[in-house]
Design an enzyme around this catalytic site. Structure first.
Site, PDB file in Angstrom:
ATOM      1  N   ALA A   1      -2.437   0.456  -1.818  1.00 36.75           N
ATOM      2  CA  ALA A   1      -2.572   1.056  -0.479  1.00 36.75           C
ATOM      3  C   ALA A   1      -2.225  -0.032   0.525  1.00 36.75           C
ATOM      4  CB  ALA A   1      -3.991   1.565  -0.264  1.00 36.75           C
TER       5      ALA A   1
ATOM      6  N   VAL B   1      -4.394  -3.975  -2.483  1.00 30.89           N
ATOM      7  CA  VAL B   1      -3.969  -3.917  -1.088  1.00 30.89           C
ATOM      8  C   VAL B   1      -2.562  -4.500  -0.940  1.00 30.89           C
ATOM      9  CG1 VAL B   1      -4.499  -4.558   1.283  1.00 30.89           C
ATOM     10  CG2 VAL B   1      -6.364  -4.153  -0.351  1.00 30.89           C
ATOM     11  N   LYS B   2      -1.647  -3.686  -0.406  1.00 30.55           N
ATOM     12  CA  LYS B   2      -0.288  -4.157  -0.160  1.00 30.55           C
ATOM     13  C   LYS B   2      -0.241  -4.903   1.164  1.00 30.55           C
ATOM     14  CE  LYS B   2       3.445  -1.743  -1.207  1.00 30.55           C
ATOM     15  NZ  LYS B   2       4.391  -0.580  -1.303  1.00 30.55           N
ATOM     16  N   ILE B   3       0.320  -6.102   1.093  1.00 33.79           N
ATOM     17  CA  ILE B   3       0.423  -6.971   2.262  1.00 33.79           C
ATOM     18  C   ILE B   3       1.888  -7.369   2.429  1.00 33.79           C
ATOM     19  CG2 ILE B   3      -0.294  -9.161   3.288  1.00 33.79           C
ATOM     20  CD1 ILE B   3      -2.703  -7.458   2.937  1.00 33.79           C
TER      21      ILE B   3
END
Length: 217
Positions: free
Chosen positions: A56, A82-84
């Site tokens: 996400a 978590v996509k960064i």
């Protein structure tokens, strides 16, 4: 090789997950927007369907906001990653989150240097975009191969997610280049188990069996 689905469409995820072939899912703001649903609702539903990592993506791009949002996203389910984005603030956020044991996927990787920095910062996954690199007139598969070699040379644990997969050949070549994972749109995933010669073979087998049954009567 692990297969992730690159979509936020729950029905498509259920379809391919029922085949036992889905190891995870990647989403992004554009994919979420296509579904016209609440962000949290759809991500939590996906996380309840697929046991593997569910990416996400943050929607803020300054360090403090990314970290704050990532902490919240990570609470939605145990398998959230978590996509960064690959930026200076993104690398700083990844470093902070890795120390808090929040898993991250560094997205929008377009060079070996970017992938190396993401791995060093502590990203669990790094996502080179094969198709988009090809669009630039460069070699996306070569980037995957080079990243695989670099991560091996320095014993980094980050896994390579081959992203922006547009053809069967992209997938096949990414596997040969050493990608740990391919994240695949449903439209491409559906083509992976199809081949004209397979269809022709089934047609001929059916035709011959029908002739056999007629003779056997």
């Amino acid at each position: 090789m692990k297969f992730f689905l690159d979509t936020a469409n729950v029905e498509q995820i259920k379809r391919f997950n029922d085949l036992g072939l889905v190891d995870g899912v990647t989403t992004n703001p554009s994919l979420i927007n296509k579904e016209k649903r609440d962000f949290k609702e759809v991500v939590k539903e996906i996380a309840s369907i697929v046991d593997g990592p569910i990416s996400a993506e943050v929607t803020h791009y300054e360090y403090e906001e990314m970290v704050k949002e990532a902490r919240e996203l990570s609470k939605w389910a145990d398998n959230i990653v978590v996509k960064i984005p690959m930026t200076e603030d993104g690398l700083r956020a990844i470093n902070t989150l890795s120390k808090e044991r929040i898993k991250t996927n560094c997205t929008l990787i377009f060079s070996v240097a970017q992938g190396l920095l993401a791995a060093k910062a502590g990203a669990n996954y790094i996502s080179p975009f094969i198709g988009r690199i090809d669009d630039m007139g460069e070699d996306g598969i070569r980037l995957v191969s080079d990243l695989h070699e670099v991560l091996f040379n320095y014993d980094y644990d980050s896994e390579i997610i081959a992203a922006s997969i547009r053809t069967n050949k992209h997938l096949e070549n990414a596997a040969l280049a050493g990608a740990d994972i391919a994240t695949i749109p449903p439209s491409i995933f559906a083509k992976l188990f199809s081949h004209p010669l397979t269809d022709k073979g089934i047609y001929l087998f059916q035709k011959d069996w029908e002739e056999f049954e007629k003779r056997d009567k």
